[in-house]
Design an enzyme around this catalytic site. Structure first.
Site, PDB file in Angstrom:
ATOM      1  N   GLU A 477       0.964  -1.308   0.370  1.00  0.00           N
ATOM      2  CA  GLU A 477      -0.168   0.237   0.411  1.00  0.00           C
ATOM      3  C   GLU A 477       0.993   1.492   0.161  1.00  0.00           C
ATOM      4  OE1 GLU A 477      -3.408  -0.358  -0.774  1.00  0.00           O
ATOM      5  OE2 GLU A 477      -3.172  -2.559  -0.097  1.00  0.00           O
ATOM      6  N   ALA A 609     -19.286  -9.567 -12.326  1.00  0.00           N
ATOM      7  CA  ALA A 609     -19.693  -8.492 -12.082  1.00  0.00           C
ATOM      8  C   ALA A 609     -18.682  -7.104 -11.360  1.00  0.00           C
ATOM      9  CB  ALA A 609     -19.787  -8.998 -10.699  1.00  0.00           C
ATOM     10  N   GLY A 611     -14.590  -5.131 -12.193  1.00  0.00           N
ATOM     11  CA  GLY A 611     -14.013  -4.972 -13.080  1.00  0.00           C
ATOM     12  C   GLY A 611     -12.931  -5.473 -13.747  1.00  0.00           C
TER      13      GLY A 611
HETATM   14 ZN   LIG Z   1      -2.300  -2.602  -5.011  1.00  0.00          ZN
END
Ligand SMILES: [Zn+2]
Length: 694
Positions: A477, A609, A611
């Site tokens: 992240e 359902a 992307g």
């Molecule tokens: Zn990621």
């Protein structure tokens, strides 16, 4: 109104403590009304200069996305029934606004005029790309269609959205509908303590108030945590088979049968593609991706398949051997794989959680991460007290460049708060870098990121102790956050992570994960929180080795899903049998073929359902990019600080700095000097012949 609504009334930092659910709906109504009015004025004026068109366009888009982004963030970290209600209430307004913006013919015409003007070629990369991408998105939203065709396009989009929702609901309902209740101790043999607790908890929520972990009854469901823990640990083979068969036929019969929906979705996507002038839906999907085309992707997937096939076969043989020595006479069946793989993992690595966590206290890991980033990219990360936050555990940091100039900010929300915060770890943005949206008296608005994790809170005298996976997730992240924060692009549409192609956006994040597997970095990170002792070599080595455990099998599974996805979205839906296509590809690729009654497609939400339609390959694609990028550091010399720094700066100045302002292939070439090469990934996963032996 604006002056009194804290969701809107801020320039540098929102005053989080004073924002409540009651501010969301009014704020969204206000910004959408204001931006819609500006859009209308812009459409009427239809200016043909970048400053006349793109600056107001960025301002009016940013106003809505900034407010909605803040509401979304609070919905994620400060959820409540009131917040959920206003959020759901405002969502359709936001969707409608973006549709209206994306389908604006006057804006589209003005963009085309800009692209065709003589100044276009001499504009900056960022401006050219902004114009190109806005035109691309408008085209894919059907702006260029005749009114009748546009109407059909909108109706189909609506229908597709409904079908996706029905698909998801069918999967959810089918998952909910199944429960296997067990009452005898021997039926749950093998399940560890936490799985038993989970199973008893499931039984209680299903009406068996007396259920306990020790005495039962226990309930096994098809929710992933429950399903996985049962498949991995239950020693009763017959029960594993029963649960497994239920799992692979979810949403595949009766009222909840997703197969007819799959057919409709594929047909509609095909028609939609044709309306936009494309041969098939894969071609539409790839317009927004980095990968050059279906052939190139298939080539990559086949390369991975070739390398992974023998290792995957060996994985299967290993499982068979282990099962036999433990008295299983039958061959490995699909419901045996997870069970024996887990036994093998325990035997080989024995990486029990409680052995690992004491070496990864959150404060020290954060410091290690910041040190690494500071060294690689020549920045300083400092905590800044006094910035308003939404919870006392949240901290705010500033990022400064080599000259000590502030270039970005970061909110870090480390701990789990199940009562109000969603699970998992994720990165998001408060705002992006932009000159058009600069606060008064400043030349540019600085990018600000959120990094949210779900660590165990610090307890008594111990800090928050992390599992190794949580450490790699934090690095992941943080990689997204770095690409957002270290951007040098001033145009909001393409600054930071904005408009980075779907299959390229995991490059920066997975690149950062690689450092957790670099022995030098890892041994520096892993220190016992009480004694400060480094982790012993044996344990360290096992952590590193576990990365390639069953890599061949895992890679083949991903290749199989990706090729199925591509096949379904390139084939002519007339006469296409989706189930047979999926079965055929799986039989060709996997050493242990699926059962003939396997209907995994009926719960393949990623592509029906989510992307990921004609985009499932992105997982592998991005892994190739990140492994190959890390390979540049390995080639330059990971253990040589000067070489590392030099490569780090090149990575910062290309991948992290340029973000969405140029095509990702161009940026990759700038960094690597060539196009991506899948061998780095194969080497990393231990799938190349030279390291098959050990
Ligand atoms: Zn990621």
């Amino acid at each position: 109104m604006h002056e009194t609504n804290p969701l809107l009334n801020w320039e540098l930092y929102p005053d989080f403590p004073s924002i409540g659910a009651e501010h969301v709906a009014v704020a969204m109504q206000e910004v959408i009304a204001q931006s819609s009015a500006e859009l209308l004025a812009l459409e009427q004026a239809a200016p043909r200069t970048w400053h006349g068109l793109l600056a107001p366009l960025e301002r009016l888009t940013d106003r809505v996305s900034r407010a909605w982004g803040l509401a979304t963030h609070l919905h994620n970290v400060k959820n409540s029934p009131a917040m959920r209600k206003v959020y759901a209430q405002s969502q359709p307004l936001v969707v409608e606004f973006y549709n209206r913006l994306g389908q604006s013919r006057p804006v589209y015409d003005a963009l085309i005029a800009l692209r065709e003007s003589p100044q276009f070629e001499s504009s900056s990369h960022a401006l050219r790309r902004t114009i190109t991408l806005l035109i691309r998105d408008a085209t894919l939203q059907g702006v260029g269609l005749s009114p009748e065709k546009r109407e059909r396009f909108n109706a189909m989009s609506q229908q597709l959205a409904e079908l996706s929702t029905r698909f998801t609901n069918n999967v959810l309902d089918a998952t909910q509908a199944y429960a296997l209740t067990l009452t005898e101790k021997d039926q749950v043999a093998g399940l560890p303590e936490d799985s038993l607790r989970l199973a008893a908890n499931m039984a209680r929520t299903r009406g068996q108030a007396e259920a306990t972990a020790e005495g039962g009854p226990w309930c096994v469901t098809l929710d992933l945590p429950s399903f996985l823990s049962f498949m991995q640990h239950a020693s009763r083979r017959d029960l594993r088979e029963e649960v497994y068969r239920a799992y692979i036929t979810r949403a595949a019969s009766g009222e909840r049968d997703n197969l007819p929906l799959i057919r409709s979705i594929l047909e509609l996507r095909r028609e939609l593609a044709a309306l936009l002038g494309y041969e098939n839906f894969a071609a539409v999907s790839l317009e927004r991706k980095m990968a050059p085309g279906v052939d190139g992707i298939e080539g990559l997937l086949r390369t991975i398949q070739d390398a992974a096939t023998d290792p995957a076969l060996n994985d299967l043989i290993d499982l068979g051997d282990l099962a036999r020595t433990h008295g299983q006479a039958e061959d490995i069946a699909p419901w045996d794989v997870m069970y024996w793989a887990e036994r093998l993992r325990e035997q080989r690595f024995g990486l029990r959680d409680e052995l690992i966590r004491p070496y990864f206290p959150l404060p020290a890991i954060l410091k290690g991460l910041f040190d690494l980033v500071e060294d690689l990219f020549e920045v300083r990360i400092e905590t800044r007290p006094g910035v308003p936050v939404w919870h006392p555990d949240v901290s705010y940091c500033t990022v400064k460049n080599r000259e000590g100039v502030e270039i970005a900010g970061l909110y870090l929300d480390p701990y789990a708060r199940p009562e109000e915060k969603r699970g998992g770890a994720w990165m998001d943005e408060l705002c992006g870098r932009s000159t058009v949206c600069a606060p008064s008296g400043r030349p540019v608005r600085l990018p600000v990121a959120y990094v949210n994790c779900n660590q165990r809170p610090a307890m008594d005298d111990a800090p928050s102790l992390m599992s190794f996976q949580e450490v790699t997730t934090l690095f992941h992240e943080f990689g997204h956050a770095l690409q957002h924060m270290l951007t040098t692009v001033d145009h909001g549409f393409v600054a930071g992570i904005s408009n980075v192609e779907w299959d390229a956006v995991e490059l920066a994040s997975q690149f950062m994960e690689n450092w957790c597997y670099h022995p030098g970095t890892l041994s520096g990170l892993a220190r016992h929180y009480q004694t400060g002792e480094p982790m012993d070599d044996g344990l360290l080595r096992k952590l590193l080795e576990a990365r390639t455990f069953r890599a061949g099998s895992n890679a083949l599974r991903q290749v199989c899903f990706a090729l199925t996805d591509l096949a379904l979205h390139t084939a002519d839906p007339d006469g296409l049998d989706p189930t047979e296509t999926a079965q055929r590809i799986a039989r060709e690729i996997l050493p242990l073929p699926p059962l003939p009654e396997d209907r995994f497609l009926c719960s393949f939400s990623h592509i029906f359902a989510g992307g990921y339609a004609a985009g499932y390959y992105s997982y592998k694609w991005a892994e190739v990019l990140s492994a190959d990028a890390f390979g540049a550091f390995e080639e330059a010399g990971l253990e040589d600080p000067a070489c590392r720094r030099k490569t780090g700066q090149r990575f910062r100045d290309t991948v992290l700095a340029l973000g969405g302002s140029r095509h990702p292939m161009e940026i990759f070439r700038l960094f690597r000097g060539r196009e991506p090469d899948p061998h780095a990934l194969l080497r990393q996963e231990g799938l190349l012949p030279e390291n098959k032996e050990n």
